[in-house]
Design a protein around this motif. Sequence first.
Motif, short mmCIF file in Angstrom:
data_model
loop_
_atom_site.label_atom_id
_atom_site.label_comp_id
_atom_site.label_asym_id
_atom_site.label_seq_id
_atom_site.Cartn_x
_atom_site.Cartn_y
_atom_site.Cartn_z
N VAL A 536 111.61 66.72 53.33
CA VAL A 536 111.30 65.36 52.89
C VAL A 536 112.57 64.52 52.84
N ASP A 537 113.65 65.10 52.30
CA ASP A 537 114.92 64.36 52.22
C ASP A 537 115.44 64.01 53.61
N ALA A 538 115.34 64.97 54.54
CA ALA A 538 115.80 64.71 55.91
C ALA A 538 114.97 63.63 56.57
N LEU A 539 113.69 63.62 56.28
CA LEU A 539 112.79 62.63 56.87
C LEU A 539 113.06 61.24 56.32
N THR A 540 113.08 61.13 55.02
CA THR A 540 113.20 59.81 54.38
C THR A 540 114.63 59.30 54.37
N GLY A 541 115.61 60.15 54.70
CA GLY A 541 116.99 59.71 54.70
C GLY A 541 117.41 59.00 55.97
N GLN A 542 116.57 58.99 57.00
CA GLN A 542 116.91 58.31 58.25
C GLN A 542 116.77 56.80 58.08
N ARG A 543 117.81 56.08 58.48
CA ARG A 543 117.80 54.63 58.28
C ARG A 543 116.66 53.94 59.02
N ILE A 544 116.44 54.37 60.25
CA ILE A 544 115.39 53.72 61.03
C ILE A 544 114.01 53.99 60.45
N VAL A 545 113.82 55.18 59.84
CA VAL A 545 112.55 55.50 59.18
C VAL A 545 112.39 54.66 57.92
N GLN A 546 113.46 54.49 57.18
CA GLN A 546 113.40 53.67 55.97
C GLN A 546 112.98 52.24 56.28
N LEU A 547 113.47 51.71 57.41
CA LEU A 547 113.18 50.32 57.76
C LEU A 547 111.84 50.15 58.46
N SER A 548 111.33 51.22 59.10
CA SER A 548 110.12 51.09 59.93
C SER A 548 108.86 51.61 59.26
N SER A 549 108.96 52.22 58.09
CA SER A 549 107.80 52.89 57.49
C SER A 549 107.41 52.25 56.17
N GLY A 550 106.41 52.88 55.55
CA GLY A 550 105.94 52.41 54.25
C GLY A 550 106.91 52.67 53.13
N LEU A 551 108.07 53.30 53.42
CA LEU A 551 109.10 53.47 52.39
C LEU A 551 109.62 52.13 51.90
N ARG A 552 109.44 51.09 52.71
CA ARG A 552 109.91 49.76 52.28
C ARG A 552 109.10 49.24 51.11
N LYS A 553 107.79 49.62 51.04
CA LYS A 553 106.92 49.14 49.95
C LYS A 553 106.06 50.30 49.45
N PHE A 559 100.18 47.43 53.19
CA PHE A 559 101.37 47.55 54.04
C PHE A 559 101.40 48.92 54.73
N ALA A 560 101.06 49.97 53.98
CA ALA A 560 101.04 51.32 54.56
C ALA A 560 100.01 51.41 55.68
N SER A 561 98.85 50.80 55.48
CA SER A 561 97.80 50.84 56.51
C SER A 561 98.26 50.15 57.79
N ALA A 562 98.97 49.03 57.63
CA ALA A 562 99.48 48.32 58.81
C ALA A 562 100.51 49.17 59.55
N CYS A 563 101.42 49.80 58.79
CA CYS A 563 102.43 50.67 59.41
C CYS A 563 101.77 51.83 60.16
N LEU A 564 100.80 52.44 59.54
CA LEU A 564 100.15 53.61 60.15
C LEU A 564 99.35 53.22 61.37
N SER A 565 98.62 52.12 61.29
CA SER A 565 97.82 51.68 62.44
C SER A 565 98.71 51.45 63.66
N GLU A 566 99.85 50.79 63.45
CA GLU A 566 100.76 50.51 64.56
C GLU A 566 101.39 51.80 65.09
N ALA A 567 101.83 52.67 64.17
CA ALA A 567 102.50 53.91 64.60
C ALA A 567 101.55 54.83 65.35
N PHE A 568 100.32 54.96 64.86
CA PHE A 568 99.36 55.83 65.55
C PHE A 568 99.00 55.26 66.93
#
Length: 654
Positions: A536-553, A559-568
């Motif tokens: 989990v730490d390795a996953l959430t510690g990536q800068r690009i993941v922090q900026l592109s995922s639901g970790l922002r909110k 917001f999570a649904s929008a992120c997931l719909s686009e990513a899938f």
Amino acid sequence: MSLPPGFLDELRTRLSISDVVGRKVMWDSRKSNAGKGDMWAPCPFHQEKSASFHVDDRKGFYYCFGCHAKGDAISFVRETENVGFMEAVQILAGEAGLTMPERDPRAQEKADARTELADVMELAVQHFRLNLNMAAASEARDYLTRRGLDPEACARWDIGFAPDKGGVLAALTAKGVSQQMVIDAGLAAKSDYGGAPYDRFRDRIIFPIRNARGRPIGLGGRAMAADAKAKYYNSPETLLFDKSRTLYNIQNARTAAGKGQPLIVAEGYMDVIALSEAGFEAAVAPLGTAVTEHHLAMLWRVADEPIIALDGDTAGLRAAMRTIDIALPLLSAGKSLRFAVMPKGLDPDDVLKQQGKGAMQGILDAAIPMVQLLWQRETEGRTFDSPERRAALDKALRQKTALIQDPDLRNHYDQALKELKWDLFRTRKPQARAPGRRGAFNPRGLDAWHRDQSPVATNRNSALATGATRDDHLREAVILATLIATPAAIEPFMAQIEAMECTDDDHAALRGVILRMAPGTDLRAALHDAGLEAAVDALTGQRIVQLSSGLRKPGDLDFASACLSEAFAKLSTARALPQEVREAHEDIDAGDEGLTWRLRQATTARDRAAIIAAGSSGEMIVAENGAELDSDELSAARALWEALTIAKPPEDPK
């Protein structure tokens, strides 16, 4: 107000005395044996510390070895609530779901009629038993012998015989029983054409049916004639007999179950007798009807998990499936069913005769819980190779578990079914290759086929493959991080999560915990318990993941649904690229003139899905979220862009 005896019998049958007494006492766990209905507690009627107050569920009575208080559930309520007999009955009837009978000036007359009918039935049972020894019953005796029942076994089960002529009607009326009483007992019937009454049971082996107190209330008859309209025939509904509330052999089964034997529900008389004679004495059967809710209530008063023993045929399985639908709304914590399926084409009697007691014990030991049979019913013989089919399965399962009234039990069912879905979908079969594609046998010969399996070492291949793998891994990280940040988004995207193939073991492990998580569970705690904190730490510690995922909110479902719909959507599109590339390679070998057009199509698909994109000049390369790339990412992106832009659309032949 007088009550019919049948009402009090039904009241005592529906209620467990340990449940009634348990509201007033604290059971001694060291002396009590709940499985056998043998309960001990300090007496509620006098002051003491030792557990001298004994309750016997099987007999329905209590007794104190200190003050010698004794009685049944009604007397216990009278003494502890300080109420009269009728008020105690009313209290217990309310708990049992029984409506108190209205005042009836003929109640005593009805009580007398039931008593007389019970006496008539006992006379009939003895009459049929004597008939079994007559010359006219020789064929019936031979049949019973072939079924493994000797005279001693027939006597234990009160088995008798009804001849074709000179039956019970004539015999009982000759003893002074009125013709109408014989008819009311269900032993005879009036002719539809105005003729004389006739015997209901003719040329049949007779199996007496007794209630929980051992009194005969009806009969079952097995026809000897091969062309009989009904092979088995039961008594009609009478004042004594209600088949929806009666189980064959319930009295003996209750005693055996109290001694620790498993309660088995078979389909017919002979199965019950065969099981009991083989040592499985806690066996019962419904009487010419499917298992009803009243049957289930009776069974659960005897045992927490009765075993439904199914014949190994289609009819047996259909009966089991009907039982599931009846049982689901009635389930409660600790009260369920297990199902033992006989080998194909056999019933319990056949198994015992052909394979022995050990084989039957093995089948009973392997009985499956009801949730597994429910899963089998909804999935067997079906494929779930599309989101629509998986969604249909989810809907069907939710509709069934919604019938369960106990919320905790319903959650456990949902969790068990979720794990079964995980087991079903986690192993994906490789797709069959189209003829002529890479991996198919090449008609040019074995050597050519081997060459086709070798990697194609060209600049067209490496960049594409490397870029697709890197981007897929990043999209998976975005999806998983979003789900961890907002667990409420798991359920709406369950089908896509199940279908997602992971590119490494850490992602697969995280996905597995997410899929198996029960509703309301703390996801972070579940991941910690699974030893995945580092992942989990390795996953959430990536800068690009922090900026592109639901970790922002975190916790923002929209917001999570929008992120997931686009990513899938991007992940699905990107994974279509390798097939396009493989087809392009094949077209190169075949000299296909549409090569450049096909590569352009692959490029377009890749462009749409890329997390890393380049401008038209290729000079400025940034992540979609605007973050600058490190040197490795920059090199990969440029190589990818160059590889994708080498193709040009085919020229117009005109």
